[in-house]
Design an enzyme around this catalytic site. Structure first.
Site, PDB file in Angstrom:
ATOM      1  N   SER A 287     -48.182  34.664  -0.536  1.00 51.66           N
ATOM      2  CA  SER A 287     -48.346  33.303  -0.020  1.00 51.66           C
ATOM      3  C   SER A 287     -49.498  33.352   0.975  1.00 51.66           C
ATOM      4  O   SER A 287     -49.428  34.054   1.984  1.00 51.66           O
ATOM      5  CB  SER A 287     -47.071  32.866   0.692  1.00 51.66           C
ATOM      6  OG  SER A 287     -47.390  31.916   1.690  1.00 51.66           O
TER       7      SER A 287
ATOM      8  N   HIS B 217     -49.904  32.342  -4.378  1.00 51.84           N
ATOM      9  CA  HIS B 217     -49.015  31.215  -4.063  1.00 51.84           C
ATOM     10  C   HIS B 217     -49.632  30.423  -2.909  1.00 51.84           C
ATOM     11  O   HIS B 217     -49.874  30.972  -1.834  1.00 51.84           O
ATOM     12  CB  HIS B 217     -47.644  31.782  -3.683  1.00 51.84           C
ATOM     13  CG  HIS B 217     -46.603  30.767  -3.366  1.00 51.84           C
ATOM     14  ND1 HIS B 217     -45.792  30.199  -4.317  1.00 51.84           N
ATOM     15  CD2 HIS B 217     -46.214  30.227  -2.174  1.00 51.84           C
ATOM     16  CE1 HIS B 217     -44.948  29.351  -3.745  1.00 51.84           C
ATOM     17  NE2 HIS B 217     -45.181  29.350  -2.440  1.00 51.84           N
TER      18      HIS B 217
ATOM     19  N   ASP C 142     -49.295  27.222  -0.337  1.00 51.32           N
ATOM     20  CA  ASP C 142     -48.307  26.326   0.257  1.00 51.32           C
ATOM     21  C   ASP C 142     -48.973  25.085   0.836  1.00 51.32           C
ATOM     22  O   ASP C 142     -49.664  25.169   1.854  1.00 51.32           O
ATOM     23  CB  ASP C 142     -47.548  27.066   1.364  1.00 51.32           C
ATOM     24  CG  ASP C 142     -46.631  28.132   0.798  1.00 51.32           C
ATOM     25  OD1 ASP C 142     -45.748  27.768  -0.002  1.00 51.32           O
ATOM     26  OD2 ASP C 142     -46.804  29.315   1.137  1.00 51.32           O
TER      27      ASP C 142
ATOM     28  N   MET D 110     -48.477  21.667   2.731  1.00 52.84           N
ATOM     29  CA  MET D 110     -47.499  20.964   3.580  1.00 52.84           C
ATOM     30  C   MET D 110     -48.166  19.736   4.191  1.00 52.84           C
ATOM     31  O   MET D 110     -49.305  19.820   4.651  1.00 52.84           O
ATOM     32  CB  MET D 110     -47.008  21.887   4.697  1.00 52.84           C
ATOM     33  CG  MET D 110     -46.411  23.186   4.191  1.00 52.84           C
ATOM     34  SD  MET D 110     -45.692  24.127   5.536  1.00 52.84           S
ATOM     35  CE  MET D 110     -45.450  25.723   4.742  1.00 52.84           C
TER      36      MET D 110
ATOM     37  N   HIS E 150     -47.422  25.237  -4.415  1.00 49.84           N
ATOM     38  CA  HIS E 150     -46.096  24.797  -3.962  1.00 49.84           C
ATOM     39  C   HIS E 150     -46.294  23.571  -3.077  1.00 49.84           C
ATOM     40  O   HIS E 150     -46.750  23.696  -1.936  1.00 49.84           O
ATOM     41  CB  HIS E 150     -45.453  25.970  -3.202  1.00 49.84           C
ATOM     42  CG  HIS E 150     -44.113  25.678  -2.612  1.00 49.84           C
ATOM     43  ND1 HIS E 150     -43.490  26.546  -1.742  1.00 49.84           N
ATOM     44  CD2 HIS E 150     -43.270  24.628  -2.751  1.00 49.84           C
ATOM     45  CE1 HIS E 150     -42.323  26.049  -1.380  1.00 49.84           C
ATOM     46  NE2 HIS E 150     -42.162  24.881  -1.974  1.00 49.84           N
TER      47      HIS E 150
ATOM     48  N   MET F 261     -45.138  20.905  -0.720  1.00 50.22           N
ATOM     49  CA  MET F 261     -44.092  20.470   0.206  1.00 50.22           C
ATOM     50  C   MET F 261     -44.579  19.163   0.802  1.00 50.22           C
ATOM     51  O   MET F 261     -45.105  19.108   1.920  1.00 50.22           O
ATOM     52  CB  MET F 261     -43.876  21.551   1.271  1.00 50.22           C
ATOM     53  CG  MET F 261     -43.117  22.754   0.731  1.00 50.22           C
ATOM     54  SD  MET F 261     -43.344  24.230   1.725  1.00 50.22           S
ATOM     55  CE  MET F 261     -44.842  24.866   0.993  1.00 50.22           C
TER      56      MET F 261
ATOM     57  N   MET G 179     -35.657  28.221  -2.738  1.00 51.22           N
ATOM     58  CA  MET G 179     -36.097  28.550  -1.377  1.00 51.22           C
ATOM     59  C   MET G 179     -34.976  29.314  -0.662  1.00 51.22           C
ATOM     60  O   MET G 179     -33.823  28.878  -0.643  1.00 51.22           O
ATOM     61  CB  MET G 179     -36.404  27.271  -0.587  1.00 51.22           C
ATOM     62  CG  MET G 179     -37.607  26.480  -1.072  1.00 51.22           C
ATOM     63  SD  MET G 179     -39.166  27.370  -0.995  1.00 51.22           S
ATOM     64  CE  MET G 179     -39.324  27.681   0.766  1.00 51.22           C
TER      65      MET G 179
ATOM     66  N   ASP H  37     -38.615  32.243  -2.756  1.00 52.60           N
ATOM     67  CA  ASP H  37     -39.651  32.075  -1.728  1.00 52.60           C
ATOM     68  C   ASP H  37     -39.001  32.000  -0.348  1.00 52.60           C
ATOM     69  O   ASP H  37     -38.134  31.158  -0.102  1.00 52.60           O
ATOM     70  CB  ASP H  37     -40.413  30.773  -2.042  1.00 52.60           C
ATOM     71  CG  ASP H  37     -41.590  30.516  -1.120  1.00 52.60           C
ATOM     72  OD1 ASP H  37     -41.867  31.350  -0.230  1.00 52.60           O
ATOM     73  OD2 ASP H  37     -42.230  29.468  -1.293  1.00 52.60           O
TER      74      ASP H  37
HETATM   75  C1  DX5 Z   1     -42.387  28.430   3.390  1.00 53.11           C
HETATM   76  C2  DX5 Z   1     -43.377  28.758   2.286  1.00 53.11           C
HETATM   77  C3  DX5 Z   1     -43.424  30.198   1.938  1.00 53.11           C
HETATM   78  C4  DX5 Z   1     -43.794  31.111   3.065  1.00 53.11           C
HETATM   79  C5  DX5 Z   1     -43.356  32.506   2.788  1.00 53.11           C
HETATM   80  O1  DX5 Z   1     -42.202  27.065   3.475  1.00 53.11           O
HETATM   81  O2  DX5 Z   1     -43.064  28.045   1.114  1.00 53.11           O
HETATM   82  O3  DX5 Z   1     -44.233  30.417   0.794  1.00 53.11           O
HETATM   83  O4  DX5 Z   1     -45.161  31.108   3.341  1.00 53.11           O
HETATM   84  O5  DX5 Z   1     -43.583  33.277   3.929  1.00 53.11           O
HETATM   85  P1  DX5 Z   1     -42.631  34.483   4.362  1.00 53.11           P
HETATM   86  O6  DX5 Z   1     -42.712  35.506   3.272  1.00 53.11           O
HETATM   87  O7  DX5 Z   1     -43.222  34.939   5.638  1.00 53.11           O
HETATM   88  O8  DX5 Z   1     -41.246  33.927   4.489  1.00 53.11           O
HETATM   89 ZN    ZN Z   2     -44.073  28.565  -0.827  1.00 52.77          ZN
END
Ligand code: DX5
Ligand code: ZN
Length: 227
Positions: free
Chosen positions: A19, A44, A46, A48, A77, A79, A148, A184
């Site tokens: 990630s 991956h 993320d 947000m 991903h 969010m 998750m 994840d």
């Molecule tokens: C959290 C993200 C993850 C996160 C994982 O909302 O979707 O992908 O970055 O990070 P670690 O491995 O540090 O939990």
């Molecule tokens: Zn993620």
């Protein structure tokens, strides 16, 4: 690459998906190269929006930048609220897989269908409090289910074991037989085997990689626990 990447991902399982949340964006090309040198084949990303989750990261500009640097599979991903408004733009930016959250949409099915009709892999994600029943009807429309193991929003959180039973539960449902199972949040050398034992094929990891000096050693030490 797009949807053709899916069967390859299933063959390559278990796989670690870094990630990029905690990578050094000032040296993105170097970071991607270091991951390629560690034999990573899927990244991956993320996204947000500060609304669906209380944190803000980046959007399609970064997806496009990553796409310009590598042929690796790009797993996005989302969010965010109203993900359907931005599916086309994430696809155009180069996403191979686009995952939406079940909690962010009224009905995930048409959104998953439109991701697929563009040509990308379609994923459906659930946060720890959300039961599998919330995505049961979506599974036949999805290529991947993302379970998750922390509440979406931040890296570095503690792995929640209670979600492990969701993986076999998804697998047993109609549409779950062939689906890719991704985990994840809080994946590290101590938790990874629990995930793969429960059936996870794709393991997303942030802190366990980017807080280490050697990404190769970090990834190999996790794979060593499951191979
Ligand atoms: C959290 C993200 C993850 C996160 C994982 O909302 O979707 O992908 O970055 O990070 P670690 O491995 O540090 O939990
Ligand atoms: Zn993620």
């Amino acid at each position: 690459m797009r949807r053709t990447c899916l069967s390859k991902l299933a063959e390559q399982a278990p796989a670690i998906l870094p990630s990029l949340l905690q990578c050094d964006f000032g040296h993105l090309a170097d970071e991607v190269q270091r991951l390629a040198d560690a034999n990573v084949h899927t990244l991956h990303l993320d996204v947000m929006d500060g609304v669906f989750v209380p944190n803000f990261t980046y959007g399609m500009t970064i997806v496009k930048a990553v796409r310009s640097l590598t042929d690796m599979v790009v797993d996005v991903h989302l969010m965010m609220v109203d993900p359907q408004k931005y599916i086309q733009q994430f696809y155009d930016a180069g996403a191979d897989i686009i995952t939406i959250h079940a909690e962010a949409v009224e009905d995930a099915r048409p959104v998953l269908d439109s991701i697929k009709s563009l040509g990308a892999g379609a994923g459906i994600a659930i946060n720890p409090p959300t039961p599998v029943s919330a995505i049961a009807e979506s599974l036949p429309h999805a290529d991947m289910a993302l379970v998750m193991s922390v509440n979406a929003g931040f890296g570095g959180q503690k792995f929640n074991e209670d979600v492990l039973t969701k993986l076999p539960e998804i697998r047993s449902l109609p549409g779950g037989e062939e689906i890719l199972l991704e985990m994840d949040g809080g994946v590290n050398p101590d938790t990874i085997k629990k995930c793969t034992d429960a059936g996870a094929q794709l393991l997303v990891a942030g802190s366990a990689i980017f807080k280490q000096d050697s990404y190769t050693d970090a990834i190999d030490s996790m794979l060593g626990k499951v191979n």
